[in-house]
Design a protein around this motif. Structure first.
Motif, PDB file in Angstrom:
ATOM      1  N   ILE A  32     100.165  41.636  35.789  1.00 14.87           N
ATOM      2  CA  ILE A  32     101.133  40.532  35.721  1.00 14.87           C
ATOM      3  C   ILE A  32     102.552  41.058  35.902  1.00 14.87           C
ATOM      4  CG2 ILE A  32     102.116  38.778  34.196  1.00 14.87           C
ATOM      5  CD1 ILE A  32      99.333  38.468  32.971  1.00 14.87           C
ATOM      6  N   PHE A  33     102.880  42.151  35.235  1.00 12.41           N
ATOM      7  CA  PHE A  33     104.226  42.718  35.369  1.00 12.41           C
ATOM      8  C   PHE A  33     104.485  43.184  36.801  1.00 12.41           C
ATOM      9  CE2 PHE A  33     103.843  42.905  30.770  1.00 12.41           C
ATOM     10  CZ  PHE A  33     105.125  42.570  30.362  1.00 12.41           C
ATOM     11  N   GLY A  34     103.444  43.593  37.502  1.00 17.68           N
ATOM     12  CA  GLY A  34     103.613  44.017  38.884  1.00 17.68           C
ATOM     13  C   GLY A  34     103.966  42.885  39.828  1.00 17.68           C
ATOM     14  N   TRP A  35     103.675  41.647  39.428  1.00 16.16           N
ATOM     15  CA  TRP A  35     103.963  40.489  40.273  1.00 16.16           C
ATOM     16  C   TRP A  35     105.338  39.881  39.988  1.00 16.16           C
ATOM     17  CZ3 TRP A  35     100.851  37.688  43.883  1.00 16.16           C
ATOM     18  CH2 TRP A  35      99.608  38.263  44.144  1.00 16.16           C
ATOM     19  N   LEU A  36     106.030  40.364  38.993  1.00 20.38           N
ATOM     20  CA  LEU A  36     107.280  39.718  38.593  1.00 20.38           C
ATOM     21  C   LEU A  36     108.389  39.851  39.629  1.00 20.38           C
ATOM     22  CD1 LEU A  36     107.506  40.458  34.763  1.00 20.38           C
ATOM     23  CD2 LEU A  36     106.488  38.510  35.953  1.00 20.38           C
ATOM     24  N   ASP A  37     108.265  40.800  40.557  1.00 20.33           N
ATOM     25  CA  ASP A  37     109.300  40.909  41.589  1.00 20.33           C
ATOM     26  C   ASP A  37     109.263  39.726  42.550  1.00 20.33           C
ATOM     27  OD1 ASP A  37     106.922  41.527  42.765  1.00 20.33           O
ATOM     28  OD2 ASP A  37     107.617  43.346  43.774  1.00 20.33           O
ATOM     29  N   ARG A  38     108.213  38.882  42.454  1.00 23.69           N
ATOM     30  CA  ARG A  38     108.149  37.665  43.268  1.00 23.69           C
ATOM     31  C   ARG A  38     109.034  36.553  42.694  1.00 23.69           C
ATOM     32  NH1 ARG A  38     103.205  37.593  46.225  1.00 23.69           N
ATOM     33  NH2 ARG A  38     102.560  39.765  46.555  1.00 23.69           N
ATOM     34  N   PHE A  39     109.574  36.782  41.498  1.00 16.18           N
ATOM     35  CA  PHE A  39     110.422  35.781  40.838  1.00 16.18           C
ATOM     36  C   PHE A  39     111.838  36.350  40.716  1.00 16.18           C
ATOM     37  CE2 PHE A  39     106.082  35.368  39.307  1.00 16.18           C
ATOM     38  CZ  PHE A  39     105.824  34.016  39.478  1.00 16.18           C
ATOM     39  N   PRO A  40     112.661  36.202  41.735  1.00 16.37           N
ATOM     40  CA  PRO A  40     113.982  36.849  41.748  1.00 16.37           C
ATOM     41  C   PRO A  40     114.942  36.345  40.679  1.00 16.37           C
ATOM     42  CG  PRO A  40     113.771  35.294  43.573  1.00 16.37           C
ATOM     43  CD  PRO A  40     112.411  35.415  42.963  1.00 16.37           C
ATOM     44  N   ASN A  41     114.719  35.117  40.159  1.00 18.41           N
ATOM     45  CA  ASN A  41     115.633  34.546  39.172  1.00 18.41           C
ATOM     46  C   ASN A  41     115.097  34.631  37.744  1.00 18.41           C
ATOM     47  OD1 ASN A  41     117.351  33.716  41.295  1.00 18.41           O
ATOM     48  ND2 ASN A  41     116.163  31.838  41.572  1.00 18.41           N
TER      49      ASN A  41
END
Length: 384
Positions: A283-292
């Motif tokens: 899950i933490f690896g996907w957080l770069d998809r949420f820029p804001n």
């Protein structure tokens, strides 16, 4: 000679019953205003005795002529209600007269309301007695026992359609305990800012979500509770600020993939899972998809010591809340390097592993080391 008398009688000296009679001449919107004048008026208006004056109970099991007469009287009345309870035998057919009254009640409650609560559990339209209620009434529609029979399906579809027809300026909507076959019925609610769907699952379990997804341009807060991963496909929201999902899925990459296809601009992301087998580090690896993204709430998962290993140091996270999680350690690897902007870290209802005795609730003594390690970050055990 006429004698003049100075009376000391004041409105506050009037008895409770007489004040209630006077308030009865006011429309509901003015009653709201009157409740803010003083403490006594507020106490009277929100008293159990007075609040019942805006409640209505109807029995839909009467004969057809009586139901028609009832509908005519209600349509001719200018009385406002915040709470309507409809009682009916769910095995009875959904006649035009019954449906007419149901739609009429929805129209009466929804026409001036900004907040509706739509709950299918017992077949009644009802609101809670609270100060918020007089500011914006809520609508509760309940019908659980009819969930799997034709009456229930037709009734629920008619009610949802009536809400979307009569409450097009709705701002806040909660739909509970209802299998939604056609979420596109919500499209007319273009002013909707807060939407909470407590149950989204197809009546026919193999029906795919609609294409293209629903676009609600004003929506800022979306909550999907007890849903499958595919439910994220129902919505495409560009201005969403907060997204909450309580997923029944067990595949974290699949869940995150569905979310990021349509929802990426949120500043607050809340991910609750029912299976502790979820790979939290993914899950933490996907957080770069949420820029804001500024706040992450993660619940119901197991957290290994290296849970942050896939998190990009470029993230903007300021708040990190763990809820009901099992942690191997509080000293997470890379905590200082990966979360340099963190200002709040919370372990709400979490358990910490001890070699000798297993998992125990996290106590204040356990987080003392973190407080020294992160002096500029607020460490908490409870989050509201």
């Amino acid at each position: 000679m006429c004698a003049t008398y100075e009376s000391d009688l004041h409105f506050d000296d009037l008895p409770f019953e007489l004040v209630c009679e006077i308030f009865d001449y006011l429309p509901l919107r003015d009653v709201k205003t009157a409740s803010s004048v003083c403490q006594r008026w507020n106490a009277i208006i929100f008293s159990e005795v007075y609040i019942h004056r805006f409640q209505l109970q109807l029995n839909l099991d009467y004969s057809l002529p009586v139901l028609k007469q009832m509908a005519q009287l209600l349509e001719a009345s200018d009385r406002e209600y915040y709470s309507v309870v409809l009682r009916a035998n769910l095995g009875s057919p959904l006649t035009d007269a019954r449906l007419r009254i149901v739609k009429l009640m929805i129209r009466l409650l929804a026409s001036r309301s900004e907040s509706l609560y739509f709950n299918m559990a017992d077949f009644r339209i009802e609101s809670c007695v609270s100060e918020r209620l007089l500011r914006g009434r809520k609508l509760q529609v309940i019908d659980t026992r009819a969930k799997y029979i034709p009456l229930g399906m037709g009734l629920k579809e008619s009610m949802l359609a009536a809400i979307c027809e009569y409450a097009v300026e709705l701002v806040d909507l909660v739909i509970a305990e209802m299998n939604i076959n056609n979420p596109k019925a919500l499209v007319p609610l273009s002013s909707l800012k807060h939407l909470k769907l407590l149950l989204i699952s197809d009546y026919y379990p193999y029906v795919k979500p609609p294409e293209p997804p629903i676009n609600l341009p004003s929506l800022e807060n979306l909550s999907l509770i007890k849903v499958t991963d595919e439910s994220c496909h129902y919505f495409r929201v560009d201005n969403l600020k907060r997204f909450f999902i309580h997923s029944t899925g067990t595949d974290a990459p699949r869940t995150m993939d569905f979310i990021t296809q349509n929802i990426t601009q949120v500043s607050r992301l809340c991910l609750h899972f029912t299976a502790r087998s979820i790979q939290a580090e993914v899950i933490f690896g996907w957080l770069d998809r949420f820029p804001n993204l500024l706040a992450l709430e993660l619940a119901g998962v197991a957290l290994p010591g290296d849970v942050l290993k896939q998190l990009s140091p470029a993230n903007r996270l300021q708040k990190l809340i763990f809820v009901s999680c099992h942690l191997e350690t509080l000293q997470l690897d890379g905590l200082l390097e990966k979360l340099a902007k963190l200002r709040l870290l919370c372990f709400d209802g979490c358990s910490l592993f001890h070699k000798q005795s297993g998992f125990h609730p996290v106590h204040y003594d356990d987080i003392e080391g973190l407080r020294q390690r992160l002096p500029h970050c607020r460490i908490m055990l409870d989050y509201d």
